[in-house]
Structure formats: structure tokens, C-alpha cells
Design an enzyme around this catalytic site. Sequence first.
Site, mmCIF file in Angstrom:
data_model
loop_
_atom_site.group_PDB
_atom_site.id
_atom_site.type_symbol
_atom_site.label_atom_id
_atom_site.label_comp_id
_atom_site.label_asym_id
_atom_site.label_seq_id
_atom_site.Cartn_x
_atom_site.Cartn_y
_atom_site.Cartn_z
ATOM 1 N N LYS A 195 0.830 -1.199 0.000
ATOM 2 C CA LYS A 195 0.000 0.000 0.000
ATOM 3 C C LYS A 195 0.873 1.262 0.000
ATOM 4 C CE LYS A 195 -3.390 -2.800 -0.138
ATOM 5 N NZ LYS A 195 -4.163 -3.369 0.949
HETATM 6 C C1 LIG Z 1 -5.103 -4.339 1.642
HETATM 7 C C2 LIG Z 1 -6.568 -4.265 1.667
HETATM 8 C C3 LIG Z 1 -7.328 -4.375 2.855
HETATM 9 C C4 LIG Z 1 -6.745 -4.598 4.229
HETATM 10 O O1 LIG Z 1 -5.640 -5.360 4.219
HETATM 11 P P1 LIG Z 1 -4.661 -5.640 5.450
HETATM 12 O O2 LIG Z 1 -3.665 -6.540 4.797
HETATM 13 O O3 LIG Z 1 -5.462 -6.311 6.501
HETATM 14 O O4 LIG Z 1 -4.057 -4.356 5.938
HETATM 15 C C5 LIG Z 1 -8.693 -4.221 2.770
HETATM 16 N N1 LIG Z 1 -9.295 -3.958 1.606
HETATM 17 C C6 LIG Z 1 -8.614 -3.836 0.454
HETATM 18 C C7 LIG Z 1 -9.352 -3.472 -0.791
HETATM 19 C C8 LIG Z 1 -7.233 -4.008 0.440
HETATM 20 O O5 LIG Z 1 -6.566 -3.904 -0.715
#
Ligand SMILES: *Cc1c(COP(=O)(O)O)cnc(C)c1O
Length: 401
Positions: A195
Amino acid sequence: MEKLALHGGQPVRSQMLQYGQQWINETDVEAVVKSLTSGYITQGPAIELFEKAVADYAGVKYAVAFSSGTAALHGACFAAGIGEGDEVITTPITFVASSNCVLYQGGKPVFADIDATTYNLCPHDTERKITEHTKAIVAVDFTGQPVQMERFRDLANRHGLIIIQDAAHSLGALYDGKKIGTLADMTMFSFHPLKHVTTAEGGMIVTDNEEFYQKLVLFRSHGITKDPELLNQNDGPWYYEMQALGYHYRMTDLQASLGTSQMNRLDEFVTRRREIAALYTEAFRDIPGIVVPYQLEKANSSWHLYVLRFDKKSYPVGRKELFNAYRAENIGVHVHYIPVYNQPYYQELGYAQGQCANAESYYEEALTLPLFPKMTDQDVQDVIDATKKIVGSFRKNPVSI
Ligand SMILES: *Cc1c(COP(=O)(O)O)cnc(C)c1O
């Protein structure tokens, strides 16, 4: 025509280019090391500093850090009061966490179709799926392009719904000039390494609502509070109360220190992501049978993902062969996402296969190209070269480009 690596030719590059990757520099390393010997490695002051950095960036009052984005979404569903019998509408083209958080609370995820151009949750189909049991919408800013929030706000106002924005892809994006975080009742950011900024694992909810904030803080730490103003009674300085069934979802100070350091580089990261996306679009917009990401007038994406769509009529070999061709050229393409309701677990719950037509046809044709700020100009060029090589070879009635 150049021979594809898939067919024994020379690959465009010698080493695999991942589709995403974190960028940790010396300053980030120093921040974590300093935190290690600061006296607090968890439950210390670094958490609040990170929360403040994100809240200030997003322009909101409150922020609550969690151990993951998924835990943060779970917290948001708790704070929204989702429980048995409640329906929550979301998109099928997302990571499973966007709807799993509803299941955790005993609620029922309901999938509305995506818009065929933006690939985001379609406001019109969302409205069709609203029933007397609908309590909330989990709106996902897929790829980093924000959802059409004025449309969802209108639905929420008319039907008394809570909007949770899954902004795992859209930290740093703008909608109608407004920052992501200020638009929904609660907004989730993820700090997974792929991210925009990372804490290794981590997530956050930002909100302007004090009641949601209090519930999120409680939920993150076993449902326990020591706040004298919230206690039912007070036996003494040791006294605490467990007032709800919470979880242990805390982030550590080590992670928060990394997060604060990364936040200083967020704008630089987003700028580079936008730059790379613009280079891709410039290179691909005129290739017949390829659809570059459509961007709404009001949206200023922070470009977590860059998705190309290959029209099946122009590329009858199909997406799997295209995927394999890219990988053979050492371009680490990916697919985002498999429609959630098609997952075996959801199938067992009784969700109908293929229930959202736009999501299904999107899934058959989509490929995600590598996109991350640390990519060099040469990396970007390799992706462009590989794409031209592959489409030149596979397009029906190939013509040179
Ligand atoms: C990355 C992501 C999450 C949450 O991910 P974590 O790995 O738990 O931090 C939730 N929704 C989407 C669309 C994502 O890409």
C-alpha cells in the site's frame, strides 16, 4: 515480429519485476531503531503520534491505529453496530477483507455490481440492493480512484445508512478536491507493504464522529477501558472495566514509528505513482482492444493499481495466456480481484455464482501491471515494451505498432 519469451524468445528483462513493493529508506530504519530503545515498544507514545500524522493528513479529528487494515474494518463494523440480521452492501471486486468484516460481526454482506467503466461499486445497483435490513455500505476505492461519494451519501441520507470507506487503495487521493478521510462516516487505510505507506502490517480508521472513535478505541483493546469518565464504578487506581467483547488488535510502537516516518514521504510516493500511471496511459491509450483505466472528472487517484483490460474479441487467446506471456517476459503482472462471492467459503454460505455481470466480465479481461514508487524509468519502459510485444503478437489480425 519479436518472438515472445513464452514461445522461446528473449525476455524483455532478465529479472522479475514485482507488481508492488515497499520503499524503506535510512530515515525509516533510524526511526524504528530509535523506537526500539525508547522505553516503549508497544502501547507507548508513538501510536498517538502516528494517528495524529494520518488524521492531520486526511483532515479529520480522530484516528485509531489497528494491527491490520482488516482488523480496522472489523472495528468499523463494530462501531457501526453491525450485527445479526444486518445487511451491508459492498463490491465483489475487492480483497476479501471488505466483506469478511461484516461476517465477523454476524452481519450479511450483499454484493452490488461494479460500474463497467470505473470498476468501482455502482451507486445505481447499490440502490437496487437496499432493503429494510440494510445498515451500511462498504465503499471500496478500487485501484485508488475514489468512489462517487455524493451518490452514496445521497443513498445513506435517504435510507439511514452508515458509510465505511475502504480506502486501502486510496490514501493520498482526492475526490472533488476533498481528501479521502473526510467523505465517509469512517475511512480505513491499510499499511501493508504494497500500500501507499507501510508499517509492515497495520491499518487505521479515521473519523470525525466522537462516538465511533470511542467505540473503536474500546474494540481495539479487548473492550477494556480505564477512562474514569467511562467507568460504571471505580474501585481504585487499578480499576478497569471490560464493557464490550473487543479484540487484541493493537499496533506496536515500532510499527507506528515506521508509519510516521513513511507519512513524511507519502506525497512523494503518490506523485511518482501518478507519473508512472500517466506514462502507461500515454503508451497504451491508442492500442486497439486495450482499455486503459477510466478516470472520473472529480477523481484524482493515488494509483495503488494500474489495471489494463484486454477485450476478448481482440485478444481471443484469453487473459491466462496474456498473464503467462507477461510473466515469461519477467513482468510480474497480477489479477485484482476474483469476485468475492465466487470464493468457496462464500459459495458454501449460499452466494450465487456469477451474480454480478459487470464484475464477471471485468474479471475475465483484467490484468494489473507493476506500479510502485521505487520503479525506475527503465522498469516502466520494460513494462511498456513487453506490453507492445505481447499485444503485437496476440492481437487478432496483428498490425505493427
Ligand atoms: C489491503 C486491503 C485491505 C486490508 O488489508 P490488510 O492486509 O489487513 O491491511 C482491505 N481492503 C482492500 C481493498 C485491500 O486492498
